[in-house]
Design an enzyme around this catalytic site. Structure first.
Site, PDB file in Angstrom:
ATOM      1  N   GLY A  46     -24.756 -64.011  77.135  1.00 19.83           N
ATOM      2  CA  GLY A  46     -24.826 -62.580  77.396  1.00 19.83           C
ATOM      3  C   GLY A  46     -26.227 -62.214  77.841  1.00 19.83           C
ATOM      4  O   GLY A  46     -27.189 -62.929  77.522  1.00 19.83           O
ATOM      5  N   GLN A  51     -33.614 -57.182  79.715  1.00 17.45           N
ATOM      6  CA  GLN A  51     -34.148 -58.527  79.492  1.00 17.45           C
ATOM      7  C   GLN A  51     -34.748 -59.144  80.761  1.00 17.45           C
ATOM      8  O   GLN A  51     -35.493 -60.113  80.684  1.00 17.45           O
ATOM      9  CB  GLN A  51     -33.056 -59.458  78.945  1.00 17.45           C
ATOM     10  CG  GLN A  51     -32.629 -59.084  77.541  1.00 17.45           C
ATOM     11  CD  GLN A  51     -31.605 -60.061  77.006  1.00 17.45           C
ATOM     12  OE1 GLN A  51     -30.423 -59.909  77.252  1.00 17.45           O
ATOM     13  NE2 GLN A  51     -32.064 -61.084  76.295  1.00 17.45           N
ATOM     14  N   CYS A  92     -31.385 -65.035  70.790  1.00 15.32           N
ATOM     15  CA  CYS A  92     -31.564 -64.130  71.926  1.00 15.32           C
ATOM     16  C   CYS A  92     -32.537 -64.771  72.895  1.00 15.32           C
ATOM     17  O   CYS A  92     -33.566 -65.316  72.473  1.00 15.32           O
ATOM     18  CB  CYS A  92     -32.113 -62.793  71.416  1.00 15.32           C
ATOM     19  SG  CYS A  92     -32.428 -61.598  72.720  1.00 15.32           S
ATOM     20  N   LEU A  93     -32.227 -64.698  74.186  1.00 17.15           N
ATOM     21  CA  LEU A  93     -33.124 -65.282  75.187  1.00 17.15           C
ATOM     22  C   LEU A  93     -34.493 -64.592  75.172  1.00 17.15           C
ATOM     23  O   LEU A  93     -35.480 -65.173  75.601  1.00 17.15           O
ATOM     24  CB  LEU A  93     -32.499 -65.178  76.590  1.00 17.15           C
ATOM     25  CG  LEU A  93     -31.193 -65.983  76.795  1.00 17.15           C
ATOM     26  CD1 LEU A  93     -30.558 -65.622  78.125  1.00 17.15           C
ATOM     27  CD2 LEU A  93     -31.464 -67.477  76.709  1.00 17.15           C
ATOM     28  N   HIS A 134     -24.561 -56.996  70.462  1.00 18.18           N
ATOM     29  CA  HIS A 134     -25.925 -57.479  70.678  1.00 18.18           C
ATOM     30  C   HIS A 134     -26.474 -56.970  72.022  1.00 18.18           C
ATOM     31  O   HIS A 134     -27.600 -56.463  72.090  1.00 18.18           O
ATOM     32  CB  HIS A 134     -25.906 -59.019  70.622  1.00 18.18           C
ATOM     33  CG  HIS A 134     -27.219 -59.684  70.873  1.00 18.18           C
ATOM     34  ND1 HIS A 134     -27.841 -60.495  69.935  1.00 18.18           N
ATOM     35  CD2 HIS A 134     -28.046 -59.698  71.954  1.00 18.18           C
ATOM     36  CE1 HIS A 134     -28.976 -60.940  70.433  1.00 18.18           C
ATOM     37  NE2 HIS A 134     -29.126 -60.489  71.662  1.00 18.18           N
ATOM     38  N   GLU A 135     -25.651 -57.076  73.086  1.00 18.26           N
ATOM     39  CA  GLU A 135     -26.128 -56.675  74.418  1.00 18.26           C
ATOM     40  C   GLU A 135     -26.268 -55.155  74.535  1.00 18.26           C
ATOM     41  O   GLU A 135     -27.213 -54.654  75.142  1.00 18.26           O
ATOM     42  CB  GLU A 135     -25.195 -57.206  75.512  1.00 18.26           C
ATOM     43  CG  GLU A 135     -25.024 -58.725  75.544  1.00 18.26           C
ATOM     44  CD  GLU A 135     -26.334 -59.500  75.520  1.00 18.26           C
ATOM     45  OE1 GLU A 135     -27.371 -58.988  75.974  1.00 18.26           O
ATOM     46  OE2 GLU A 135     -26.322 -60.636  74.994  1.00 18.26           O
ATOM     47  N   HIS A 138     -29.427 -53.968  73.159  1.00 21.32           N
ATOM     48  CA  HIS A 138     -30.565 -54.111  74.084  1.00 21.32           C
ATOM     49  C   HIS A 138     -30.762 -52.834  74.912  1.00 21.32           C
ATOM     50  O   HIS A 138     -31.890 -52.454  75.217  1.00 21.32           O
ATOM     51  CB  HIS A 138     -30.336 -55.276  75.048  1.00 21.32           C
ATOM     52  CG  HIS A 138     -30.769 -56.617  74.522  1.00 21.32           C
ATOM     53  ND1 HIS A 138     -32.076 -56.897  74.181  1.00 21.32           N
ATOM     54  CD2 HIS A 138     -30.072 -57.763  74.311  1.00 21.32           C
ATOM     55  CE1 HIS A 138     -32.159 -58.159  73.773  1.00 21.32           C
ATOM     56  NE2 HIS A 138     -30.960 -58.711  73.832  1.00 21.32           N
TER      57      HIS A 138
HETATM   58 ZN    ZN Z   1     -30.509 -60.614  73.239  1.00 19.42          ZN
END
Ligand code: ZN
Length: 168
Positions: A46, A51, A92-93, A134-135, A138
């Site tokens: 995701g 991000q 998370c990236l 989660h997304e 963000h």
């Molecule tokens: Zn994330």
């Protein structure tokens, strides 16, 4: 399509509330394609626009690695309602080299707009429900480390300070 560098904590764009998308134009289509490319290149499941440094309300998710589902691209997504509790080890990236269990809702009703400008609503459960929460977080400037206990967050911050977390 092109790969974008992924912003990592504590970059400010990750803490900002992203803007609603008013027009689904060529720029948004390109942004979505770039996000998909970046997600696949980084081996994520995701990704949210902030991000890659773009403060707009767009997320992508692809659960095929988890065994089912399809590529999801959602504009202005919201969690309409949710029920139950679930928690898995999340990463998370934008928060490299750290994972933690995060309390989430088990089943959610999500609403958003597709790239071809259709408003859609669907329910999600399992890992997909967690990825979507989660997304969407963000887009509101919330990282998963904002949803864990202060004790766990302290561990994260101490590791970060000591440079024990890989910064990419
Ligand atoms: Zn994330």
């Amino acid at each position: 399509m092109s790969f974008h560098k992924i912003c990592v904590y504590p970059e400010q764009v990750l803490a900002r509330k992203a803007d609603e998308i008013a027009n689904i134009d060529g720029q948004i289509h390109k942004l979505a394609a770039d996000m998909v490319e970046t997600m696949y290149t980084a081996a994520g499941i995701g990704l949210a626009a902030p991000q890659i440094g773009v403060s707009q309300r767009l997320i992508v998710a692809d659960m095929r690695k988890e065994g089912d589902g399809e590529l999801i691209t959602l504009i202005n997504p919201v969690v309409v309602s949710g029920e139950g509790h679930n928690a898995i080890d999340e990463g998370c990236l934008s928060v490299p080299e750290f994972t933690a269990e995060v309390p989430r809702q088990a089943e959610i009703l999500v609403r958003g707009v597709t790239l071809d400008e259709k408003e859609i609503e669907f329910t999600a459960d399992g890992v997909l429900a967690i990825v979507l929460q989660h997304e969407i977080d963000h887009l509101n400037g919330i990282l998963f480390i904002d949803r864990i206990s202060s004790l766990k967050r302290d561990i994260f911050l101490r590791k970060l300070k000591k440079g024990k977390l890989k910064q990419s």
